[in-house]
Every structure is written in C-alpha cells, then in structure tokens.
Design an enzyme around this catalytic site. Structure first.
Site, PDB file in Angstrom:
ATOM      1  N   GLU A 142       3.621   8.992   2.226  1.00  0.00           N
ATOM      2  CA  GLU A 142       2.600   9.869   1.652  1.00  0.00           C
ATOM      3  C   GLU A 142       3.158  10.585   0.420  1.00  0.00           C
ATOM      4  O   GLU A 142       4.288  11.081   0.441  1.00  0.00           O
ATOM      5  CB  GLU A 142       2.141  10.918   2.671  1.00  0.00           C
ATOM      6  CG  GLU A 142       1.347  10.363   3.841  1.00  0.00           C
ATOM      7  CD  GLU A 142      -0.134  10.241   3.536  1.00  0.00           C
ATOM      8  OE1 GLU A 142      -0.528  10.538   2.388  1.00  0.00           O
ATOM      9  OE2 GLU A 142      -0.891   9.867   4.459  1.00  0.00           O
ATOM     10  N   HIS A 152      -2.970   2.270   0.314  1.00  0.00           N
ATOM     11  CA  HIS A 152      -3.916   2.495   1.409  1.00  0.00           C
ATOM     12  C   HIS A 152      -5.281   1.881   1.081  1.00  0.00           C
ATOM     13  O   HIS A 152      -5.941   1.284   1.937  1.00  0.00           O
ATOM     14  CB  HIS A 152      -4.055   3.997   1.674  1.00  0.00           C
ATOM     15  CG  HIS A 152      -4.750   4.315   2.958  1.00  0.00           C
ATOM     16  ND1 HIS A 152      -5.189   5.578   3.267  1.00  0.00           N
ATOM     17  CD2 HIS A 152      -5.084   3.541   4.017  1.00  0.00           C
ATOM     18  CE1 HIS A 152      -5.758   5.569   4.457  1.00  0.00           C
ATOM     19  NE2 HIS A 152      -5.718   4.349   4.937  1.00  0.00           N
ATOM     20  N   ASP A 199      -6.911   6.041  -2.068  1.00  0.00           N
ATOM     21  CA  ASP A 199      -5.572   6.497  -2.435  1.00  0.00           C
ATOM     22  C   ASP A 199      -4.558   5.342  -2.530  1.00  0.00           C
ATOM     23  O   ASP A 199      -4.731   4.328  -1.848  1.00  0.00           O
ATOM     24  CB  ASP A 199      -5.086   7.559  -1.443  1.00  0.00           C
ATOM     25  CG  ASP A 199      -5.073   7.084   0.008  1.00  0.00           C
ATOM     26  OD1 ASP A 199      -6.075   6.516   0.464  1.00  0.00           O
ATOM     27  OD2 ASP A 199      -4.040   7.279   0.678  1.00  0.00           O
TER      28      ASP A 199
END
Length: 425
Positions: free
Chosen positions: A96, A136, A148
């Site tokens: 992330e 993603h 994203d």
C-alpha cells in the site's frame, strides 16, 4: 540504498495466518486514499469497522512498514482475478502506498525510491515474473471496481524494478474468468454493496454464509460484547451469524444458540441494527424465536381490509406474520396464504395487501404480473431486501433484486427469464 523495514504488526483479527510453505508469486500495488495516521490504524485492523490489511505500507517520506508477515495472507485484494486464478490474496503480497488516489496527488521521489527497492527485493526473493507485478485496478472484479494506484508512474516503475533482472519464462496469454464466475462475483459484490458492506472471499464468515446458503447480507458488520468477549456479527436474510474476535472459524448461528447471555446479547444487537424493538412477551417474536422465518425487517403495523377488519402484521425476511386485532396469540404466516390453492376473497385481499407492504418497505411496488415477482413467490425466497438494480456485464447486462433467501436476476430485456444466484454458487 538499503532501507530499514519498520515492524507495525497488524492485529491477528486483520489477516489469515497461513501454514509455512505457501507459494508467493504476485505483488499487488495499491493507493490507500488516505494519509499515514489513518492508514496505519485501518490497515493494521485497529479500525474495527474496516477489516482490511496489507503486508507493506510505504509513506510519502519513504518509510516502509511491515504489518503482515509474508507467510500470512493479508486482506488487500478483495474480489480479484488474474491469469486464470481468483482470490489473489492467497498468493500475493499487498503493498500500500500513502496517496489520496485522486490522480493528482503526487508520489514523491522518496516514496518511489522506497517502493522500487522493496518491490525489487521481493521480486528477486520470490522470482516473481513481470506479468505478476500488478496494480489493484488490474485484478479487481468486476472490472472498474477499483482504480488504485491512480496517477502512479507505472510503466517506468516496472521497467526500473526489472532492470538487470534475469528474464523469466514468457507470461501465459491473458485469460478472463468464465462468464458464470464473473456474473456470480458481480452479483455477490452488488449484494454486499447494497448492504453497505464489502464481500471478502477469504473471510470465514462470508465463506460460511455462502456454504450454508444464508442469502444476501442486510446490514454492515456488527460488533457486540458478551461472555467477556468481543464478537463480530453479520445479518443475512436466512439467519444472523457471529464469531469471537480472533476465533474466525468458530461461527455461531443466532437461530441455533442455546438460551443464555450470548443469545440474548446477539439477538438484542440484531434487532437494534435492524431498527426493531424486541419484545420477549410478544406472540410474533415468540413465533420468530421458534420458527425459521429469518430476521425482522419492520416494526409491527396495522392493516385494515375493505370490510373494516383489521390485523397486526410484522415483516420478517423469510415470512410475514399476521394476527387479527385483539387475537394476539393467533399468528398466521403469509406463507400459509401463498401456499393455498384457493382463498376466500377476504384472505386473497389480505395476501395481496401484505405482499404490497413488503415491496413498499423498500420503496417499490408489487407487480403480480412481473416474472421476477412471480418467481419470488414460487421459489419462496422471502421478502424483498432491495429494489431492482442494473448489473453491467458488457454484451449482456442484468437486473438483480435481493430477497431474504436469494438474489434473483434477469437478462435485461428478457424479463421472462429469471435465475437465482444460489445456482451459480
């Protein structure tokens, strides 16, 4: 440049512990849509309302945090598909990036350098081919569900990661999931979205709900406390289920719990979440405790026929209960009227009025001539939980509607064809 990886362990309730030796052959890059403080709180499972997690988190300053160990399964990919495989959490690392994911929020050079170092390290460690480093947005199902990491310099980043890395075998040709799998995923995703929830194929509660055919979810994830433990619960059309926090394989059904503190607390939380007051001395609620009619969808209400006769009624997800005014211990289920081959005019009016109230509750109208409404009665799938919704699939789109026991859907334009989500499971 070498980086120090800061350990920030996620709570055990935010990931799936995996036996050693599982195969890792994919890396998925994400953008959080937030900032560091909130991101770490959420991705480590400390924000009890969003059960998501990741293996690594990289801040705009280039700090690298590890939340979930590589050997364990983080909940980052959700409903996903890539090169013939679904549920990508099982074999991927989730990375992330701190970013608002607007397409305009920049990725500073310090963050890009840290991401390149980490991903390159993991590519070499697990010999991950170029075709298995993805975003993603590439793997989310249905397509377009995720965007994203927006604005990320993807092509140059991948080229730098794989610079001087010995090429592996050519990637297999891209594949697409079978049409039925895509449709099933889209219907499940829509059903959870209507309940303001998110479908997680790797969650034990969701696996149980599908395996036991509990129907669509009704509300988001719940939390309550009983027996000196914290519990997580979900309400479905057929039943409500709960697990103690951290003991995800220990799943209890409200309808099967013995009398005691857990059942009382769980039942109270279910009724509260549905906006209904529970009355242990009411005949309707005593009937619901003894019979499989699902969960309450409305408070009791008064119904008056053209003859002036009045009834008290309450809608549950799998049936609707009726009592003549003043005769509270006489409880008649709507299913009894629907099963009758012939009805007196009064009972037929009562049946139709109750069906109309079921649909009015969701802001719709009952159409006895509609194939989907006829099928709902014929298949005894209970009360409608939602209005009809369009599911876009490309060449053929569908209209779907959630009921207590199932989701019904029809190809757009072919309204006489009605099918059930349960047939795709």
């Amino acid at each position: 440049m070498e980086y120090t990886i800061i350990q920030y362990p996620a709570l055990p309730s935010a990931y799936t512990a995996q036996k050693p030796g599982r195969r890792i052959d994919m890396i998925v890059l994400h953008a959080t849509g937030g900032v560091k403080t909130g991101d770490l709180w959420t991705l480590s499972g400390r924000d009890r309302t969003h059960l998501v997690s990741c293996h690594y988190y990289i801040t705009k300053l280039g700090e690298i945090y590890q939340l979930v160990q590589d050997k364990d399964i983080a909940w980052h990919a959700g409903v996903s598909f890539w090169q013939g495989e679904s549920d990508c959490n099982r074999f991927s690392l989730g990375v992330e990036l701190e970013n608002l994911n607007t397409g305009r929020d920049p990725y500073p050079q310090a963050q890009l350098d840290a991401a390149r170092w980490l991903v390159r390290t993991k590519v070499q460690q697990y010999r991950i081919p170029r075709a298995r480093l993805v975003r993603h947005a590439d793997i989310a199902q249905p397509p377009g569900r995720k965007t994203d990491p927006r604005g990320f310099p993807w092509e140059s980043f991948v080229a730098q990661v794989y610079a001087d890395v010995a090429p592996g075998p050519p990637p297999p040709p891209p594949s697409t999931p079978p049409t039925e799998e895509v449709l099933r995923t889209a219907l499940l995703d829509a059903a959870y979205r209507r309940a303001r929830h998110v479908y997680h194929p790797d969650w034990a509660l969701h696996q149980y709900a599908i395996r036991e055919r509990l129907g669509p979810p009704i509300v988001p994830l719940l939390r309550f406390r009983a027996e000196n433990r914290d519990w997580v619960a979900e309400i479905y059309g057929v039943d409500a289920i709960c697990s103690p926090v951290g003991g995800w394989q220990d799943i209890r059904r409200l309808s099967q719990l013995p009398d005691g503190e857990l059942k009382r607390a769980f039942r109270q939380e279910v009724y509260r979440a549905l906006g209904v007051a529970y009355h242990a001395d009411w005949a309707f609620h005593q009937y619901a405790d003894r019979n499989p009619i699902g969960v309450p969808l409305s408070e009791s209400f008064r119904l008056t026929l053209s003859s002036g006769e009045s009834y008290s009624a309450q809608i549950f997800s799998l049936d609707t209960l009726i009592s003549p005014t003043g005769q509270w211990n006489t409880v008649i289920p709507l299913s009894q009227l629907l099963a009758a081959s012939q009805l007196a005019p009064r009972d037929a009016e009562l049946r139709d009025a109750l069906l109309q109230r079921q649909y009015q509750r969701i802001g719709a109208k009952y159409h006895p001539e509609w194939a989907m409404h006829q099928a709902a009665i014929r298949w005894q799938v209970g009360a409608p939980l939602s209005n009809q919704e369009r599911i876009e699939m490309g060449r053929v789109d569908y209209v779907a509607q959630s009921y207590g026991r199932d989701v019904l859907y029809s190809p757009e334009g072919d309204w006489g064809i009605v099918k059930r989500l349960s047939e795709l499971l």
